[in-house]
Design an enzyme around this catalytic site. Structure first.
Site, PDB file in Angstrom:
ATOM      1  N   SER A 177       0.855  -1.183   0.000  1.00 21.71           N
ATOM      2  CA  SER A 177       0.000   0.000   0.000  1.00 21.71           C
ATOM      3  C   SER A 177       0.896   1.241   0.000  1.00 21.71           C
ATOM      4  CB  SER A 177      -0.879  -0.010   1.257  1.00 21.71           C
ATOM      5  OG  SER A 177      -1.669   1.150   1.303  1.00 21.71           O
ATOM      6  N   GLY A 178       0.599   2.178  -0.877  1.00 17.29           N
ATOM      7  CA  GLY A 178       1.397   3.398  -0.964  1.00 17.29           C
ATOM      8  C   GLY A 178       2.641   3.277  -1.815  1.00 17.29           C
TER       9      GLY A 178
ATOM     10  N   SER B  75      -2.299  -7.512  -3.795  1.00 11.59           N
ATOM     11  CA  SER B  75      -2.135  -8.952  -4.121  1.00 11.59           C
ATOM     12  C   SER B  75      -0.873  -9.526  -3.477  1.00 11.59           C
ATOM     13  CB  SER B  75      -2.150  -9.177  -5.636  1.00 11.59           C
ATOM     14  OG  SER B  75      -1.369  -8.251  -6.356  1.00 11.59           O
TER      15      SER B  75
HETATM   16  P1  ADP Z   1      -0.878   2.465  -4.022  1.00 10.12           P
HETATM   17  O1  ADP Z   1      -1.906   2.489  -5.117  1.00 10.12           O
HETATM   18  O2  ADP Z   1       0.231   1.494  -4.281  1.00 10.12           O
HETATM   19  O3  ADP Z   1      -1.462   2.316  -2.653  1.00 10.12           O
HETATM   20  P2  ADP Z   1      -0.650   5.289  -4.584  1.00 10.12           P
HETATM   21  O4  ADP Z   1      -0.455   5.322  -6.072  1.00 10.12           O
HETATM   22  O5  ADP Z   1      -2.042   5.565  -4.077  1.00 10.12           O
HETATM   23  O6  ADP Z   1      -0.132   3.880  -4.026  1.00 10.12           O
HETATM   24  O7  ADP Z   1       0.346   6.311  -3.866  1.00 10.12           O
HETATM   25  C1  ADP Z   1       1.727   6.344  -4.177  1.00 10.12           C
HETATM   26  C2  ADP Z   1       2.322   7.697  -3.762  1.00 10.12           C
HETATM   27  O8  ADP Z   1       3.711   7.668  -4.064  1.00 10.12           O
HETATM   28  C3  ADP Z   1       1.723   8.872  -4.519  1.00 10.12           C
HETATM   29  O9  ADP Z   1       1.587   9.953  -3.620  1.00 10.12           O
HETATM   30  C4  ADP Z   1       2.796   9.171  -5.581  1.00 10.12           C
HETATM   31  O10 ADP Z   1       2.791  10.522  -5.998  1.00 10.12           O
HETATM   32  C5  ADP Z   1       4.088   8.804  -4.864  1.00 10.12           C
HETATM   33  N1  ADP Z   1       5.196   8.441  -5.770  1.00 10.12           N
HETATM   34  C6  ADP Z   1       6.453   8.934  -5.732  1.00 10.12           C
HETATM   35  N2  ADP Z   1       7.232   8.411  -6.705  1.00 10.12           N
HETATM   36  C7  ADP Z   1       6.440   7.567  -7.396  1.00 10.12           C
HETATM   37  C8  ADP Z   1       6.669   6.745  -8.538  1.00 10.12           C
HETATM   38  N3  ADP Z   1       7.844   6.663  -9.156  1.00 10.12           N
HETATM   39  N4  ADP Z   1       5.625   6.017  -8.974  1.00 10.12           N
HETATM   40  C9  ADP Z   1       4.421   6.060  -8.354  1.00 10.12           C
HETATM   41  N5  ADP Z   1       4.139   6.816  -7.278  1.00 10.12           N
HETATM   42  C10 ADP Z   1       5.148   7.583  -6.788  1.00 10.12           C
END
Ligand code: ADP
Length: 185
Positions: A14-15, A86
């Site tokens: 997550s994140g 997953s």
């Molecule tokens: P997930 O869907 O895996 O829970 P999110 O996409 O909601 O994660 O959040 C990821 C966070 O990380 C966002 O705030 C995004 O801007 C940041 N981030 C920084 N670098 C990247 C990168 N290279 N790719 C994707 N997200 C990134």
């Protein structure tokens, strides 16, 4: 050339950046006139998998449902992009086996980085014991052993990660190259 159907499966903590990259790849593919559909784990859990929890059994059921829909889409020429934690290797491998074109993308960021981002505030809740069985805290995440693509999102910019995925799909001939803008004088 039209796009070939495939399942683009984004897994990670997550994140880690799954939703962000999935949306970016979706945008890029639409620009190339590909048929594309995004199945985001958080969204799926509010409808298709509503009522399921986070036990191993429920997580496996959730992933099977997503895999089932993704398979229907992909065999009809759609690029089905999945953004779902997953966490279990066996569940991901099960989908890989049942489908033709499966690309596993490991959205890789250290737990500390994901926790510092805490996009949805869930890590804080998990640490406080308000959320149980949270992946990375008190539930395991099993890293892919042979991911087709790995995005290191603590080192790459969002645009770099998106471009990496799109370039690999292009290299594997799943999608057409970006149309060149033609200038006429
Ligand atoms: P997930 O869907 O895996 O829970 P999110 O996409 O909601 O994660 O959040 C990821 C966070 O990380 C966002 O705030 C995004 O801007 C940041 N981030 C920084 N670098 C990247 C990168 N290279 N790719 C994707 N997200 C990134």
């Amino acid at each position: 050339m039209e796009s070939k159907g495939l399942i683009l499966w984004l897994t990670g903590l997550s994140g880690s950046g799954k939703t962000t990259i999935a949306k970016g790849v979706e945008r890029e593919l639409r620009e190339r006139s590909c048929l594309v559909e995004l199945l985001d784990g958080d969204v799926v859990r509010t409808n298709l998998s509503k009522g399921l929890g986070f036990s191993r059994e429920d997580r496996d059921t959730n992933i099977r449902r997503i895999g089932f829909v993704a398979n229907l889409l992909s065999r009809n020429g759609v690029v089905a992009i999945i953004a779902a934690i997953s966490p279990y290797r066996a569940a991901r491998d099960e989908i890989r086996r049942m489908t033709q074109n499966f690309i596993e993308v490991y959205i890789n960021a250290p737990l500390e980085v994901c926790e510092a981002r805490d996009v949805k505030g869930l890590y804080a809740m998990a640490r406080a014991g308000e959320v149980r069985a949270f992946t990375g805290i008190d539930d395991p995440y099993e890293e892919p052993l042979n991911a087709d693509i790995v995005c290191y999102t603590s080192e790459e910019s969002v645009e770099e990660s998106i471009a990496k995925v799109v370039a690999e799909l292009e290299r594997l001939n799943y999608i057409p190259p970006k149309p060149q803008v033609e200038y006429s004088i």
